[in-house]
Scaffold this motif. Structure first.
Motif, short mmCIF file in Angstrom:
data_model
loop_
_atom_site.label_atom_id
_atom_site.label_comp_id
_atom_site.label_asym_id
_atom_site.label_seq_id
_atom_site.Cartn_x
_atom_site.Cartn_y
_atom_site.Cartn_z
N UNK A 102 50.86 14.86 1.57
CA UNK A 102 50.60 13.95 0.29
C UNK A 102 50.64 12.40 1.00
N UNK A 103 51.32 12.08 2.27
CA UNK A 103 51.39 10.85 2.81
C UNK A 103 51.39 11.07 4.32
N UNK A 104 51.28 9.86 4.97
CA UNK A 104 51.47 9.82 6.48
C UNK A 104 51.50 8.33 6.85
N UNK A 105 51.97 8.18 8.16
CA UNK A 105 52.30 6.83 8.48
C UNK A 105 51.27 6.80 9.85
N UNK A 106 50.39 5.89 10.00
CA UNK A 106 49.66 5.73 11.51
C UNK A 106 49.90 4.42 11.95
N UNK A 107 50.65 4.34 13.23
CA UNK A 107 51.17 3.11 13.90
C UNK A 107 50.53 3.24 15.34
N UNK A 108 50.07 2.25 15.93
CA UNK A 108 49.59 2.30 17.36
C UNK A 108 48.93 1.30 17.71
N UNK A 109 48.33 1.16 18.91
CA UNK A 109 47.54 0.27 19.50
C UNK A 109 46.08 0.62 19.83
#
Length: 244
Positions: free
Chosen positions: A53-60
């Motif tokens: 239903x949801x997610x977080x994407x974080x990075x370089x």
């Protein structure tokens, strides 16, 4: 922000090759997903990630050699909060109620004006202010479309061969199995799949080439608190820059 479309293209580039993965059958009895080939594991990971239903994407990451940093929390209804930083430009993003708001610095708006035909030339008044942007502006909202973003992981049929499993490892304390593909252009793409619970994608790494980078996926199923900024603090970019 130099045409944020390059950011989106970079992330999609890093994931498109992994849609249904490859055809390797390298299995080991002491490894997770025993009896499943790399292509099947990757396909299950893409499906599980898409169904979340949801997610977080974080990075370089990098687009044409230019460094980009992103951190987006999105859900299937396109509720979204995020930040992106590139060179001397940065911006915050909120997408809520089918409306997108952007709060960029001087570098962001100067770059946006330069990269938009007929765009507003004097952007100093926009810096540090929330601006309501036109619906469907992919340059800022592409990563807020979770399902659309993940659909690109299935887009390139030619890239779904030749992946192999690696040894079990951990990603942020979670047990994972890496699936790796070496591409003809010298790039290596690795997908880390959760080996316990649902087979979510936990991390994507691309090394070599111009678009090297790492994106970590987390906060699966957690609510996205996308609250619109106060109306008196918003400039309506859809109506020629009037205050809402």
């Amino acid at each position: 922000m130099p045409a944020s479309r390059t950011l989106i293209a970079s992330l999609i580039c890093a994931t498109a090759a992994l849609g249904a993965a490859g055809c390797s059958d390298e299995d080991s009895s002491d490894q997770p997903f025993e009896g499943k080939s790399a292509d099947r594991v990757a396909a299950e990971a893409v499906a599980a990630t898409r169904d979340a239903t949801s997610l977080r994407m974080a990075g370089k990451v990098a687009a044409d050699g230019r460094p980009l940093t992103v951190d987006y929390h999105v859900d299937t209804r396109k509720n979204c909060t995020g930040t992106m930083v590139a060179d001397q430009a940065s911006a915050q993003i909120i997408h809520a109620g089918q409306v997108t708001y952007v709060k960029g610095d001087k570098g962001f708006w100067a770059s946006a004006a330069k990269n938009t035909a007929g765009g507003r030339k004097d952007t100093r008044a926009l810096a540090g202010r929330w601006v309501k942007v036109p619906v469907g502006d992919a340059s800022t909202t592409g990563l807020c479309d979770k399902q659309g973003f993940l659909a690109d992981m299935d887009s390139d049929k030619s890239e779904r061969k030749g992946m192999t499993k690696g040894d079990a490892t951990t990603v942020d304390g979670k047990k994972a199995i890496p699936l790796t593909k070496k591409k003809a252009g010298g790039e290596t793409v690795t997908m880390f799949v959760a080996a316990e619970g649902k087979p979510y994608i936990l991390k994507l790494v691309q090394s070599g080439g111009k678009n090297a980078g790492t994106v970590v996926f987390s906060d699966y199923g957690k609510p996205v608190h996308a609250t619109p900024p106060p109306a008196n603090q918003v400039i309506d970019g859809t109506r020629g820059g009037q205050t809402s």
